[in-house]
Write an enzyme that holds these catalytic residues in place. Structure first.
Site, PDB file in Angstrom:
ATOM      1  N   TYR A 198       0.859  -1.200   0.000  1.00 10.69           N
ATOM      2  CA  TYR A 198       0.000   0.000   0.000  1.00 10.69           C
ATOM      3  C   TYR A 198       0.888   1.240   0.000  1.00 10.69           C
ATOM      4  O   TYR A 198       1.891   1.285   0.711  1.00 10.69           O
ATOM      5  CB  TYR A 198      -0.881   0.025   1.261  1.00 10.69           C
ATOM      6  CG  TYR A 198      -2.300  -0.411   0.988  1.00 10.69           C
ATOM      7  CD1 TYR A 198      -3.070   0.226   0.017  1.00 10.69           C
ATOM      8  CD2 TYR A 198      -2.877  -1.446   1.701  1.00 10.69           C
ATOM      9  CE1 TYR A 198      -4.373  -0.168  -0.240  1.00 10.69           C
ATOM     10  CE2 TYR A 198      -4.181  -1.846   1.451  1.00 10.69           C
ATOM     11  CZ  TYR A 198      -4.921  -1.197   0.479  1.00 10.69           C
ATOM     12  OH  TYR A 198      -6.196  -1.588   0.228  1.00 10.69           O
TER      13      TYR A 198
ATOM     14  N   GLU B 273      -0.600   4.847  -0.220  1.00  5.86           N
ATOM     15  CA  GLU B 273      -1.409   6.068  -0.346  1.00  5.86           C
ATOM     16  C   GLU B 273      -0.546   7.309  -0.132  1.00  5.86           C
ATOM     17  O   GLU B 273       0.247   7.355   0.813  1.00  5.86           O
ATOM     18  CB  GLU B 273      -2.543   6.096   0.688  1.00  5.86           C
ATOM     19  CG  GLU B 273      -3.689   5.206   0.346  1.00  5.86           C
ATOM     20  CD  GLU B 273      -3.656   3.933   1.139  1.00  5.86           C
ATOM     21  OE1 GLU B 273      -2.534   3.463   1.444  1.00  5.86           O
ATOM     22  OE2 GLU B 273      -4.745   3.412   1.433  1.00  5.86           O
TER      23      GLU B 273
ATOM     24  N   ASP C   6      -7.205  13.714 -24.682  1.00  5.04           N
ATOM     25  CA  ASP C   6      -7.132  12.319 -24.231  1.00  5.04           C
ATOM     26  C   ASP C   6      -6.539  11.531 -25.400  1.00  5.04           C
ATOM     27  O   ASP C   6      -7.217  11.244 -26.377  1.00  5.04           O
ATOM     28  CB  ASP C   6      -8.534  11.824 -23.880  1.00  5.04           C
ATOM     29  CG  ASP C   6      -8.560  10.329 -23.563  1.00  5.04           C
ATOM     30  OD1 ASP C   6      -7.507   9.668 -23.665  1.00  5.04           O
ATOM     31  OD2 ASP C   6      -9.647   9.824 -23.230  1.00  5.04           O
TER      32      ASP C   6
ATOM     33  N   THR D  83      -3.853   6.337 -21.522  1.00  2.00           N
ATOM     34  CA  THR D  83      -3.673   5.055 -20.861  1.00  2.00           C
ATOM     35  C   THR D  83      -2.288   4.542 -21.241  1.00  2.00           C
ATOM     36  O   THR D  83      -1.680   5.005 -22.213  1.00  2.00           O
ATOM     37  CB  THR D  83      -4.751   4.036 -21.284  1.00  2.00           C
ATOM     38  OG1 THR D  83      -4.856   4.038 -22.696  1.00  2.00           O
ATOM     39  CG2 THR D  83      -6.094   4.377 -20.660  1.00  2.00           C
TER      40      THR D  83
ATOM     41  N   LYS E 176      -2.083   0.687 -24.273  1.00  2.00           N
ATOM     42  CA  LYS E 176      -2.486   0.546 -25.674  1.00  2.00           C
ATOM     43  C   LYS E 176      -1.224   0.620 -26.548  1.00  2.00           C
ATOM     44  O   LYS E 176      -0.379  -0.275 -26.494  1.00  2.00           O
ATOM     45  CB  LYS E 176      -3.526   1.603 -26.028  1.00  2.00           C
ATOM     46  CG  LYS E 176      -4.824   1.470 -25.210  1.00  2.00           C
ATOM     47  CD  LYS E 176      -5.891   2.400 -25.695  1.00  2.00           C
ATOM     48  CE  LYS E 176      -7.216   2.196 -24.986  1.00  2.00           C
ATOM     49  NZ  LYS E 176      -7.387   2.987 -23.781  1.00  2.00           N
TER      50      LYS E 176
ATOM     51  N   ARG F   3      -1.901  -2.025 -17.755  1.00  2.00           N
ATOM     52  CA  ARG F   3      -3.192  -1.353 -17.774  1.00  2.00           C
ATOM     53  C   ARG F   3      -3.121  -0.248 -16.736  1.00  2.00           C
ATOM     54  O   ARG F   3      -2.831  -0.501 -15.560  1.00  2.00           O
ATOM     55  CB  ARG F   3      -4.317  -2.317 -17.432  1.00  2.00           C
ATOM     56  CG  ARG F   3      -4.396  -3.517 -18.345  1.00  2.00           C
ATOM     57  CD  ARG F   3      -5.701  -4.239 -18.220  1.00  2.00           C
ATOM     58  NE  ARG F   3      -6.690  -3.598 -19.058  1.00  2.00           N
ATOM     59  CZ  ARG F   3      -6.821  -3.847 -20.376  1.00  2.00           C
ATOM     60  NH1 ARG F   3      -6.051  -4.728 -20.975  1.00  2.00           N
ATOM     61  NH2 ARG F   3      -7.728  -3.212 -21.081  1.00  2.00           N
TER      62      ARG F   3
END
Ligand code: DSN
Length: 420
Positions: free
Chosen positions: A57, A59, A203, A230, A233, A239
């Protein structure tokens, strides 16, 4: 990329999932991915996605985390941010978005107030769900006004766009696409946005890799405020999402991603993104990206030679859209299913102002990032164009499809899938 020992353990623990994994690997090897948003990730990406970073984790941001034990996570996130900034000539980078939709949502929610007006491209003309499709939560939270392409040319009419912008007075102008086969001059969008005092966001999820390689224009060079992409691609990474912006928006964007929208970032994904940005800066990636566009043109030419009707009559990027109704008298769903039967994976696609519904649209979308990653070139694109045209013309004739499937297998057996 699990080792054979790890796979044997998986088979023992859960044979059903193991068999599905084997099936998917076999499908990817023997078939061919032609969905323009899909690709074969770099092998290093597969390694990092299954690494110890998935256990952590983290954060917060480097140097400002809520939990201890961050010496390695801080290092990879700092490297990922610095490499992303250098690769895209950006002032600031946030590498934490879990994927494309939260990435775009973080920008809207960070820079705007609910109810604000956003000018974005219509979904059927090539836009994306997160560009305000009425079925999306963003479409309900913000007031989206949509622009379209010119039916005669397939291009955007910027005089018309300016007139719409003057009327709508948007706070943000969004450009970017998931099924538009052409390029933009981003300065045209900037001019429209400046005239009405709006911020600009591109985008570029589909073409992020082509922009990284300088094979397509970079909106940040035209002075855009924000660019999102992203990473899985054309970039061939994990991802995930990436937000690049001017320094003056850095605080708002970071706070919007965390704690505004997300909790702990996926640090295995961040590590994989860092190595992706390094690989995408190499000359070999530039050659790859160049070949993606050369291959798309070759595939378009092979189809058009067979009188297949393409939306806008060709392509400037990595994708093309076939009007299957006009070309073969079948809808996009029927075309997709026929191509599945011969080992070519594609997706049905709405075309501009499509009279048919999204599950039975009039088009089919194809792209070249994945076959190019397998090492295929123009000669293979000509063969693929032939298989596609003959399959769709065969209208379900199973004997013809058997022969076409054998042609696909003959092709794919010569080109390994990276990482498998
Ligand atoms: N699913 C992606 C595409 O196929 O274009 C966009 O989110």
């Amino acid at each position: 990329m699990p080792s054979s020992q790890e796979k044997a353990q998986l088979a023992q623990t859960d044979n059903e999932i193991f068999l599905a994994l084997k099936g998917e690997e076999a499908r990817q090897r023997s078939g061919l991915e032609l969905i323009p948003s899909e690709n074969y990730a770099f092998p290093e990406v597969l390694t990092l996605l299954g690494s110890a970073f998935t256990n952590k984790y983290a954060e917060g941001y480097p140097g400002r985390r809520y939990y201890g034990g961050q010496e390695n996570t801080d290092r990879i996130e700092t490297l990922a941010r610095d490499r992303a900034k250098a690769l895209f000539r950006a002032e600031h980078a946030n590498v934490q978005p879990l994927s494309g939709s939260p990435m775009n949502q973080a920008v809207y929610l960070g820079l705007l107030e609910p109810g604000d007006t956003i000018l974005a491209m219509d979904l059927s003309h090539g836009g994306h769900l997160t560009h305000g499709a009425p079925v999306s939560h963003m479409g309900r939270l913000f007031n989206f006004v949509r622009y379209k392409t010119d039916p005669a040319t397939g291009a955007i009419d910027f005089d018309h766009l300016l007139a719409v912008a003057r009327e709508a007075k948007p706070k943000l102008v969004v450009c970017g696409y998931s099924s538009y086969p052409r390029d933009y001059d981003y300065a045209d969008f900037k001019r429209v946005a400046d005239e009405v005092g709006a911020l600009t966001m591109a985008d570029v999820s589909h073409i992020g890799g082509l922009i990284a390689a300088d094979v397509m224009r970079n909106p940040l060079d035209a002075g855009f405020d924000v660019m999102t992409t992203t990473t899985h691609k054309s970039l061939r990474g994990p991802r995930g999402g990436l937000i690049l912006c001017k320094e003056k928006f850095a605080k708002k964007i970071d706070a919007s991603v965390f704690p505004g929208l997300q909790g702990g970032p996926h640090m295995n994904q961040v590590a994989a993104a860092a190595v992706t940005f390094r690989l995408a800066a190499l000359p070999a990636f530039r050659d790859y990206a160049q070949q993606v566009t050369v291959n798309a043109k070759a595939l378009a030419a092979a189809l058009m030679e067979r009188q297949v009707k393409l939306i806008t009559g060709g392509t400037d990027n990595h994708l093309l859209v076939i009007d299957t109704v006009a070309s073969f008298g079948i809808n996009g769903a029927e075309a997709q299913e026929a191509l599945d039967r011969v080992g070519l994976t594609t997706n049905k696609q709405v075309i501009p102002d499509d009279p048919n519904p999204p599950m039975r649209p009039s088009g089919l979308r194809l792209g070249t990032p994945a076959p190019t990653a397998r090492g295929m070139g123009e000669r293979e694109m000509t063969e693929i164009g032939g298989i596609i045209a003959e399959t769709l013309a065969a209208k379900g004739d199973r004997i013809a499809e058997e022969k076409l499937a054998a042609r696909t297998r003959a092709l794919t057996s010569r080109f390994a899938v990276p990482g498998l």
